[in-house]
Structure formats: C-alpha cells, structure tokens
Design an enzyme around this catalytic site. Structure first.
Site, PDB file in Angstrom:
ATOM      1  N   THR A 162       0.825  -1.211   0.000  1.00 28.33           N
ATOM      2  CA  THR A 162       0.000   0.000   0.000  1.00 28.33           C
ATOM      3  C   THR A 162       0.863   1.266   0.000  1.00 28.33           C
ATOM      4  N   GLU A 163       0.396   2.256  -0.727  1.00 24.24           N
ATOM      5  CA  GLU A 163       1.086   3.559  -0.775  1.00 24.24           C
ATOM      6  C   GLU A 163       0.087   4.661  -0.437  1.00 24.24           C
ATOM      7  N   GLY A 167      -4.136   2.399  -2.529  1.00 21.18           N
ATOM      8  CA  GLY A 167      -4.602   1.483  -1.491  1.00 21.18           C
ATOM      9  C   GLY A 167      -5.346   0.320  -2.119  1.00 21.18           C
ATOM     10  N   ILE A 193       2.110   0.044   6.993  1.00 24.58           N
ATOM     11  CA  ILE A 193       2.783  -1.250   6.898  1.00 24.58           C
ATOM     12  C   ILE A 193       2.965  -1.871   8.289  1.00 24.58           C
ATOM     13  N   ARG A 273      -5.362 -13.494   3.592  1.00 28.45           N
ATOM     14  CA  ARG A 273      -6.819 -13.336   3.717  1.00 28.45           C
ATOM     15  C   ARG A 273      -7.444 -14.611   4.274  1.00 28.45           C
ATOM     16  N   GLU A 393      -6.116  -5.923   3.764  1.00 28.05           N
ATOM     17  CA  GLU A 393      -6.159  -7.143   2.918  1.00 28.05           C
ATOM     18  C   GLU A 393      -7.361  -7.102   1.976  1.00 28.05           C
ATOM     19  N   GLY A 394      -7.727  -5.900   1.523  1.00 28.03           N
ATOM     20  CA  GLY A 394      -8.886  -5.733   0.645  1.00 28.03           C
ATOM     21  C   GLY A 394     -10.093  -5.349   1.464  1.00 28.03           C
TER      22      GLY A 394
HETATM   23  P1  TGC Z   1      -6.100  -8.162 -11.868  1.00 31.10           P
HETATM   24  O1  TGC Z   1      -5.942  -7.827 -13.327  1.00 31.10           O
HETATM   25  O2  TGC Z   1      -7.430  -8.640 -11.391  1.00 31.10           O
HETATM   26  O3  TGC Z   1      -5.024  -9.269 -11.473  1.00 31.10           O
HETATM   27  C1  TGC Z   1      -3.643  -9.123 -11.816  1.00 31.10           C
HETATM   28  C2  TGC Z   1      -3.049 -10.520 -11.837  1.00 31.10           C
HETATM   29  O4  TGC Z   1      -3.106 -11.081 -10.511  1.00 31.10           O
HETATM   30  C3  TGC Z   1      -3.921 -12.287 -10.500  1.00 31.10           C
HETATM   31  N1  TGC Z   1      -4.698 -12.249  -9.264  1.00 31.10           N
HETATM   32  C4  TGC Z   1      -4.423 -13.012  -8.203  1.00 31.10           C
HETATM   33  N2  TGC Z   1      -3.513 -13.973  -8.016  1.00 31.10           N
HETATM   34  C5  TGC Z   1      -3.479 -14.574  -6.806  1.00 31.10           C
HETATM   35  N3  TGC Z   1      -4.293 -14.241  -5.798  1.00 31.10           N
HETATM   36  C6  TGC Z   1      -5.221 -13.265  -5.944  1.00 31.10           C
HETATM   37  N4  TGC Z   1      -5.997 -12.931  -4.911  1.00 31.10           N
HETATM   38  C7  TGC Z   1      -5.327 -12.612  -7.202  1.00 31.10           C
HETATM   39  N5  TGC Z   1      -6.103 -11.621  -7.689  1.00 31.10           N
HETATM   40  C8  TGC Z   1      -5.712 -11.414  -8.948  1.00 31.10           C
HETATM   41  C9  TGC Z   1      -4.768 -12.173 -11.756  1.00 31.10           C
HETATM   42  O5  TGC Z   1      -5.162 -13.453 -12.214  1.00 31.10           O
HETATM   43  C10 TGC Z   1      -3.798 -11.495 -12.710  1.00 31.10           C
HETATM   44  O6  TGC Z   1      -2.857 -12.485 -13.131  1.00 31.10           O
HETATM   45  P2  TGC Z   1      -2.193 -12.421 -14.616  1.00 31.10           P
HETATM   46  O7  TGC Z   1      -1.440 -13.704 -14.742  1.00 31.10           O
HETATM   47  O8  TGC Z   1      -3.341 -12.283 -15.582  1.00 31.10           O
HETATM   48  O9  TGC Z   1      -1.310 -11.215 -14.609  1.00 31.10           O
HETATM   49  O10 TGC Z   1      -5.591  -6.913 -11.041  1.00 31.10           O
HETATM   50  P3  TGC Z   1      -6.251  -5.506 -10.791  1.00 31.10           P
HETATM   51  O11 TGC Z   1      -5.181  -4.465 -10.882  1.00 31.10           O
HETATM   52  O12 TGC Z   1      -7.463  -5.333 -11.665  1.00 31.10           O
HETATM   53  O13 TGC Z   1      -6.665  -5.590  -9.229  1.00 31.10           O
HETATM   54  C11 TGC Z   1      -7.758  -6.260  -8.803  1.00 31.10           C
HETATM   55  C12 TGC Z   1      -8.067  -5.939  -7.319  1.00 31.10           C
HETATM   56  C13 TGC Z   1      -8.681  -4.556  -7.195  1.00 31.10           C
HETATM   57  C14 TGC Z   1      -9.074  -6.970  -6.875  1.00 31.10           C
HETATM   58  C15 TGC Z   1      -6.779  -6.028  -6.465  1.00 31.10           C
HETATM   59  O14 TGC Z   1      -5.949  -4.989  -6.767  1.00 31.10           O
HETATM   60  C16 TGC Z   1      -7.053  -6.042  -4.989  1.00 31.10           C
HETATM   61  O15 TGC Z   1      -7.250  -7.089  -4.414  1.00 31.10           O
HETATM   62  N6  TGC Z   1      -7.039  -4.838  -4.308  1.00 31.10           N
HETATM   63  C17 TGC Z   1      -7.092  -4.779  -2.866  1.00 31.10           C
HETATM   64  C18 TGC Z   1      -5.730  -4.361  -2.331  1.00 31.10           C
HETATM   65  C19 TGC Z   1      -5.346  -5.089  -1.083  1.00 31.10           C
HETATM   66  O16 TGC Z   1      -5.934  -6.088  -0.709  1.00 31.10           O
HETATM   67  N7  TGC Z   1      -4.298  -4.597  -0.440  1.00 31.10           N
HETATM   68  C20 TGC Z   1      -3.800  -5.249   0.737  1.00 31.10           C
HETATM   69  C21 TGC Z   1      -2.444  -4.691   1.127  1.00 31.10           C
HETATM   70  S1  TGC Z   1      -1.534  -5.727   2.240  1.00 31.10           S
HETATM   71  C22 TGC Z   1      -2.336  -5.617   3.704  1.00 31.10           C
HETATM   72  O17 TGC Z   1      -3.357  -5.021   3.839  1.00 31.10           O
HETATM   73  C23 TGC Z   1      -1.708  -6.336   4.815  1.00 31.10           C
HETATM   74  S2  TGC Z   1      -2.491  -6.185   6.342  1.00 31.10           S
HETATM   75  C24 TGC Z   1      -1.620  -7.336   7.180  1.00 31.10           C
HETATM   76  C25 TGC Z   1      -1.950  -7.505   8.590  1.00 31.10           C
HETATM   77  O18 TGC Z   1      -1.616  -6.642   9.416  1.00 31.10           O
HETATM   78  O19 TGC Z   1      -2.510  -8.606   8.951  1.00 31.10           O
HETATM   79  P1  FAD Z   2      -8.966   3.424  -0.329  1.00 27.20           P
HETATM   80  O1  FAD Z   2      -8.506   2.487  -1.381  1.00 27.20           O
HETATM   81  O2  FAD Z   2      -8.666   4.864  -0.489  1.00 27.20           O
HETATM   82  O3  FAD Z   2     -10.539   3.230  -0.145  1.00 27.20           O
HETATM   83  C1  FAD Z   2     -11.350   4.143   0.613  1.00 27.20           C
HETATM   84  C2  FAD Z   2     -12.808   3.676   0.496  1.00 27.20           C
HETATM   85  O4  FAD Z   2     -13.217   3.700  -0.891  1.00 27.20           O
HETATM   86  C3  FAD Z   2     -13.007   2.225   0.970  1.00 27.20           C
HETATM   87  O5  FAD Z   2     -14.250   2.102   1.586  1.00 27.20           O
HETATM   88  C4  FAD Z   2     -12.993   1.438  -0.338  1.00 27.20           C
HETATM   89  O6  FAD Z   2     -13.692   0.209  -0.240  1.00 27.20           O
HETATM   90  C5  FAD Z   2     -13.695   2.424  -1.265  1.00 27.20           C
HETATM   91  N1  FAD Z   2     -13.354   2.156  -2.670  1.00 27.20           N
HETATM   92  C6  FAD Z   2     -12.132   2.240  -3.262  1.00 27.20           C
HETATM   93  N2  FAD Z   2     -12.218   1.917  -4.562  1.00 27.20           N
HETATM   94  C7  FAD Z   2     -13.512   1.590  -4.787  1.00 27.20           C
HETATM   95  C8  FAD Z   2     -14.240   1.139  -5.936  1.00 27.20           C
HETATM   96  N3  FAD Z   2     -13.640   0.913  -7.097  1.00 27.20           N
HETATM   97  N4  FAD Z   2     -15.570   0.889  -5.797  1.00 27.20           N
HETATM   98  C9  FAD Z   2     -16.183   1.070  -4.602  1.00 27.20           C
HETATM   99  N5  FAD Z   2     -15.563   1.493  -3.486  1.00 27.20           N
HETATM  100  C10 FAD Z   2     -14.238   1.749  -3.586  1.00 27.20           C
HETATM  101  N6  FAD Z   2      -0.940  -2.516   3.553  1.00 27.20           N
HETATM  102  C11 FAD Z   2       0.217  -3.162   3.218  1.00 27.20           C
HETATM  103  O7  FAD Z   2       0.658  -3.135   2.070  1.00 27.20           O
HETATM  104  N7  FAD Z   2       0.912  -3.843   4.181  1.00 27.20           N
HETATM  105  C12 FAD Z   2       0.505  -3.917   5.468  1.00 27.20           C
HETATM  106  O8  FAD Z   2       1.168  -4.568   6.298  1.00 27.20           O
HETATM  107  C13 FAD Z   2      -0.687  -3.222   5.835  1.00 27.20           C
HETATM  108  N8  FAD Z   2      -1.082  -3.214   7.150  1.00 27.20           N
HETATM  109  C14 FAD Z   2      -2.144  -2.428   7.513  1.00 27.20           C
HETATM  110  C15 FAD Z   2      -2.445  -2.271   8.860  1.00 27.20           C
HETATM  111  C16 FAD Z   2      -3.497  -1.459   9.248  1.00 27.20           C
HETATM  112  C17 FAD Z   2      -3.771  -1.232  10.698  1.00 27.20           C
HETATM  113  C18 FAD Z   2      -4.320  -0.833   8.264  1.00 27.20           C
HETATM  114  C19 FAD Z   2      -5.499   0.011   8.657  1.00 27.20           C
HETATM  115  C20 FAD Z   2      -4.017  -0.975   6.923  1.00 27.20           C
HETATM  116  C21 FAD Z   2      -2.920  -1.758   6.522  1.00 27.20           C
HETATM  117  N9  FAD Z   2      -2.547  -1.866   5.187  1.00 27.20           N
HETATM  118  C22 FAD Z   2      -1.399  -2.531   4.824  1.00 27.20           C
HETATM  119  C23 FAD Z   2      -3.242  -1.066   4.166  1.00 27.20           C
HETATM  120  C24 FAD Z   2      -4.577  -1.650   3.716  1.00 27.20           C
HETATM  121  O9  FAD Z   2      -4.406  -2.768   2.913  1.00 27.20           O
HETATM  122  C25 FAD Z   2      -5.342  -0.539   2.973  1.00 27.20           C
HETATM  123  O10 FAD Z   2      -5.737   0.401   3.946  1.00 27.20           O
HETATM  124  C26 FAD Z   2      -6.536  -1.075   2.219  1.00 27.20           C
HETATM  125  O11 FAD Z   2      -6.128  -1.862   1.123  1.00 27.20           O
HETATM  126  C27 FAD Z   2      -7.450   0.055   1.707  1.00 27.20           C
HETATM  127  O12 FAD Z   2      -6.728   1.076   1.102  1.00 27.20           O
HETATM  128  P2  FAD Z   2      -6.969   2.616   1.536  1.00 27.20           P
HETATM  129  O13 FAD Z   2      -6.918   2.690   3.008  1.00 27.20           O
HETATM  130  O14 FAD Z   2      -6.017   3.435   0.755  1.00 27.20           O
HETATM  131  O15 FAD Z   2      -8.446   2.931   1.111  1.00 27.20           O
END
Ligand code: TGC
Ligand code: FAD
Length: 414
Positions: A162-163, A167, A193, A273, A393-394
């Site tokens: 995340t940046e 996000g 992070i 997740r 994590e989404g």
């Molecule tokens: P998209 O075109 O759908 O996919 C790109 C490529 O990735 C593949 N793919 C996956 N592969 C494995 N697992 C998954 N869950 C996958 N989802 C997609 C896909 O098949 C494709 O592969 P290829 O071979 O065709 O290149 O990508 P997109 O840019 O349209 O993004 C889709 C979207 C919005 C669903 C994705 O960006 C997303 O899931 N956004 C949410 C971001 C997120 O979850 N951030 C989490 C940050 S880390 C964190 O929060 C840690 S918290 C840790 C803690 O404290 O516990």
């Molecule tokens: P945004 O993406 O700005 O979203 C804001 C709101 O808009 C949300 O409700 C969202 O659902 C909504 N929204 C966005 N796009 C759409 C759309 N297309 N349609 C409808 N609604 C939309 N990240 C890491 O990489 N590593 C880590 O270890 C990590 N740890 C974390 C720990 C904590 C305590 C927290 C709070 C976050 C952490 N994260 C980490 C980041 C986390 O994954 C992001 O906060 C998360 O993915 C959402 O991004 P954002 O906060 O920028 O929200």
C-alpha cells in the site's frame, strides 16, 4: 521437526514485562461448537488449537489491555510465538516451518485473534506475507538466508504494497526501481505497513520497467527508513509504519526472481486473507463468550438480562453467525489443502467473516451496556481492531467487487 504442540506448563514460568490486569475475560473461555464441528477436526488439529489457546490464556490475555492502552506491540511475545511454531505453520519443515495443514494454520490464527487482532496480524504478516513470498518466489539463497531466522523469530519481516495514493488499487503504485550496475535503485514510499519499524527485512513491491516486482529491503540500508505511524484508535497493540526509500541501492540478489506482475503480491494476499477469515472468528468468539457470561450475571428489572427476549435474540444471532463462519472456514481450508482453491473463494470468506465479527463485537458492546466501553472487558478493543481488519487485505467493497466480477463476468472496479 514440528514444534507444535508445546507443553503449556513451560510457558507459565516465562516472565511478562507488562503487569497483568485483573481481567474479567479471564473466566475460562467456552468455545462455541453448536453443531459439533470439533468432530470434523483431527487429533492433531485439536492439539494445535489447544496449544495456541493455552498460549493465549497464559501469555496474551494477562497483558493485552495494557499493551493496547500503551499503544505498544508486546515484543517479548515474538520468541515465544516462534517457540510454539506459529511462524510458517503451513510451510515446509526444511526451512523452519511447521509443515502442518491449513486447518491447523486457520485454527492457530483463530485462537491468536481471540487474544488480539494485532498479535494475529504479526503472525499473519510474518508467515503469509513475508515467509510465503520468500519461499514461493525467492531464490534458494534468499530462502536459506531468511526463512529459518523468520521461523525462529530471530528476524522480523513486513510487506509493503500500500502507498499513500495506492490502497485498493495497488496497480497505481508509484514506488519504482531502476537498474544500475550490480543491482537496482529504489525510490518511493509505502504506508500502513504492519511491523514496518520492527522489520529486519521488508518485502517491497515496486515497478521495474513498468512491471511490478518484489524486492527484499534490509534494515539499515542507506536511504531506507521506517517511521512508526502514531494516533491509531485500532490495532493499538500492533506496529504500523511508513516505509521511505530514497535512492536505496539493492544488490542484484535482493530481487525476488520467481514472479512478475501484480499476481505476486496478490498471491500472498490470498494466503493472508485465508488466515484473517479464521482469525476474526476468534475475535467474535471472545465477544460472544464475554456477552453470554455478562448477560447471565447482570441483573436488571429483577432478573438477569439474559432472560429478556431482546438479549436472547442478540446472543442467538451471534452463535448462529459464528457457527456458519466456522463451517465456511473449515471448508475453504479443505479446498486449500486439496490445492483447488480459487482466490475468489477466499474473498467470500474474508468478506463474510470480517463483517460478521464486527457486527458481533458491536452487538456485544451493547449487551455489556456502559461496561462495554471499559477495558475490563475485551469487546471494545475487538470492535476497534475489527474496523482495521475489515479494511486491510482488501476492503469489504473490494471483496464484493471481486465476487461480483466472478459471478457476472463483468468487472465493476472502474
Ligand atoms: P487483476 O488484473 O485482477 O489481477 C492481476 C493478476 O493477478 C492475478 N490475481 C491473483 N492472483 C493470486 N491471488 C489473488 N488474490 C489474485 N487476484 C488477482 C490475476 O489473475 C492477474 O494475473 P495475470 O497472470 O493475468 O497477470 O488486477 P487488478 O489491478 O485489476 O486488481 C484487482 C483488485 C482490485 C481486486 C486487487 O488490486 C485487490 O485485491 N485490491 C485490494 C488491495 C489489497 O488487498 N491490499 C492489501 C495490502 S496488504 C495488507 O493489507 C496487509 S495487512 C496485514 C496484517 O496486518 O494482517
Ligand atoms: P482506499 O482504497 O482509499 O478506499 C477508501 C474507500 O473507498 C473504501 O471504503 C474502499 O472500499 C472504497 N473504494 C475504493 N475503490 C472503490 C471502488 N472501485 N468501488 C467502490 N468502493 C471503492 N498494507 C500493506 O501493504 N501492508 C501492510 O502490512 C498493511 N497493514 C495495515 C495495517 C493497518 C492497521 C491498516 C489500517 C491498513 C494496513 N494496510 C497494509 C493497508 C490496507 O491494505 C489498505 O488500507 C486497504 O487496502 C485500503 O486502502 P486505503 O486505506 O487506501 O483505502
């Protein structure tokens, strides 16, 4: 060698730097199992759950309210978590993992989060977001260098995706690497992070020639800093940080050679997740358990509040939702063990269970009345934590859109 299970007795003698709170949650925890789901678990799985349950009772619950109040991660727990094999539970034993199945991994996350989402976060990040990518996408040298230390708690890792301006849409990341003689130069910033400030190694996702690649950034590298983010009302017992890269030189051997593109980080997220889906069931169980005990003992209008229909409606809702969540967790673990799991199936469980746990935590606060806001009870801490867990994590919305696309074939992200 598999270290789970440990002898719970060995933990009792270990000292804790926080003095224990007299905590009403210390009443023996009754794990809800209305549909006899324990019958689906093997002896090994039950043993793992009991091991982590004892660890939570002995090591986490006595100190967690203090840690959350102080806004500090209880660092002394890292070695102890490693001792019972909590890092890399489902990764191979040859690199220090416990080599157990995904039901074991899920149950361990469930129990940890019954203690606190921040402690579960630490284990999730270490296992699913740091050890997993190094194991899956790393070179043999990278595996040898980092995995045994991470498993032993001798090194801590973090995951930077995340940046500030990317996000939910990580494809929009600005952090970038440029090739130079002998390696790469990294510039950019990550935000939110988990474990960032503590980490010895950061798995950082950045664009190289426009393509997302994974890099291992090590503590102390010139131009790299990881300031802690302060002021959180949620996950207070967890460290959350920025990562800043200013012309950081990374040697050639610090790129993860095994993956290119966004599927690299998204593949890690599928692992984490999955763990979260189980974890939040633990938080919900803690809230349900506390609510049931409280409702049976709190007298109003001459009888326990558990005797009012409106309270029973809440308690039954909680039990019902927890039971369904337990079942879908178990099923997804079985599909994962069979290696036929699709990421969208994990989205369904993460989305459902986070929403379920947060609703239960809020309902639990209601049952506790004013007492529900005190840290004598765990419910407000869980409710505040679950706001983050539903977001990271989404977000809930992202998982809705992932599932919407899966069932209709039409993407609605833009
Ligand atoms: P998209 O075109 O759908 O996919 C790109 C490529 O990735 C593949 N793919 C996956 N592969 C494995 N697992 C998954 N869950 C996958 N989802 C997609 C896909 O098949 C494709 O592969 P290829 O071979 O065709 O290149 O990508 P997109 O840019 O349209 O993004 C889709 C979207 C919005 C669903 C994705 O960006 C997303 O899931 N956004 C949410 C971001 C997120 O979850 N951030 C989490 C940050 S880390 C964190 O929060 C840690 S918290 C840790 C803690 O404290 O516990
Ligand atoms: P945004 O993406 O700005 O979203 C804001 C709101 O808009 C949300 O409700 C969202 O659902 C909504 N929204 C966005 N796009 C759409 C759309 N297309 N349609 C409808 N609604 C939309 N990240 C890491 O990489 N590593 C880590 O270890 C990590 N740890 C974390 C720990 C904590 C305590 C927290 C709070 C976050 C952490 N994260 C980490 C980041 C986390 O994954 C992001 O906060 C998360 O993915 C959402 O991004 P954002 O906060 O920028 O929200």
């Amino acid at each position: 060698m598999c270290r789970l299970p440990f002898t719970p007795k060995s933990l009792i003698s270990l000292s804790v730097p926080f003095s224990p709170l007299p905590n009403s949650t210390f009443m023996a925890f009754q794990s809800p199992d209305y549909l006899n789901l324990d019958e689906l678990l093997t002896e090994e799985e039950l043993l793992v759950r009991q091991t982590v349950r004892d660890f939570v009772d002995n090591e986490i619950l006595p100190i967690i309210e203090h840690a959350a109040r102080a806004g500090e991660f209880p660092l002394h727990l890292v070695k102890k978590m490693a001792e019972i094999g909590l890092f890399g539970i489902n990764l191979p034993q040859e690199y220090g993992g416990a080599g157990l199945n995904n039901v074991c991994y899920g149950l361990a996350m469930q129990e940890l989060e019954r203690g606190d989402s921040g402690i579960r976060s630490f284990a999730s990040v270490q296992s699913s977001l740091v050890m997993y990518p190094i194991y899956t996408y790393g070179s043999e040298e990278q595996r040898q260098k980092w995995l045994p230390k991470l498993a032993a708690g001798e090194a801590i890792g973090c995951f930077g995706l995340t940046e500030p301006d990317a996000g939910s849409n990580p494809a929009g990341m600005l952090t970038n690497a440029k090739r130079v003689e002998g390696g790469f130069v990294l510039n950019g910033a990550k935000m939110w992070i988990t474990n960032g400030t503590l980490a010895d190694v950061a798995v950082v996702w950045a664009k190289l020639d426009g393509v997302v690649r994974g890099f291992l950034v090590e503590k102390g590298m010139k131009g790299f800093s990881a300031p802690e983010m302060k002021g959180k009302h949620s996950l207070r017992a967890s460290v959350t940080s920025e990562l800043v890269f200013q012309d950081v030189f990374l040697p050639e051997e610090n790129i993860l050679p095994g993956v290119e593109g966004l599927k690299g980080p998204l593949g890690c997220l599928t692992q984490a997740r999955f763990g979260i889906s189980w974890g939040v069931v633990g938080a919900a169980m803690a809230c349900y358990d506390s609510s049931l005990n409280y409702a049976k003992s709190r007298i109003q209008f001459g009888k326990p509040i558990a005797g009012f229909q409106l309270t029973q409606d809440k308690l039954v809702f909680m039990l019902n939702e927890i039971t369904k969540a337990q079942m879908i967790c178990w099923r997804v673990a079985k599909i994962k063990d069979a290696k036929t799991l699709r990421p969208q199936q994990v989205s369904l469980v993460k989305r459902n269970n986070c929403e379920m746990a947060l609703t239960i935590a809020r309902m639990s606060r209601e049952i506790h009345g004013a007492n529900g806001i005190l840290d004598e009870y765990p419910v407000m801490r869980h409710a505040a934590n679950l706001e983050s867990v539903k977001t990271y994590e989404g977000t809930h919305e992202m998982h809705t859109l992932i599932l919407g696309q899966d069932i209709t074939g039409i993407a609605a992200f833009e």
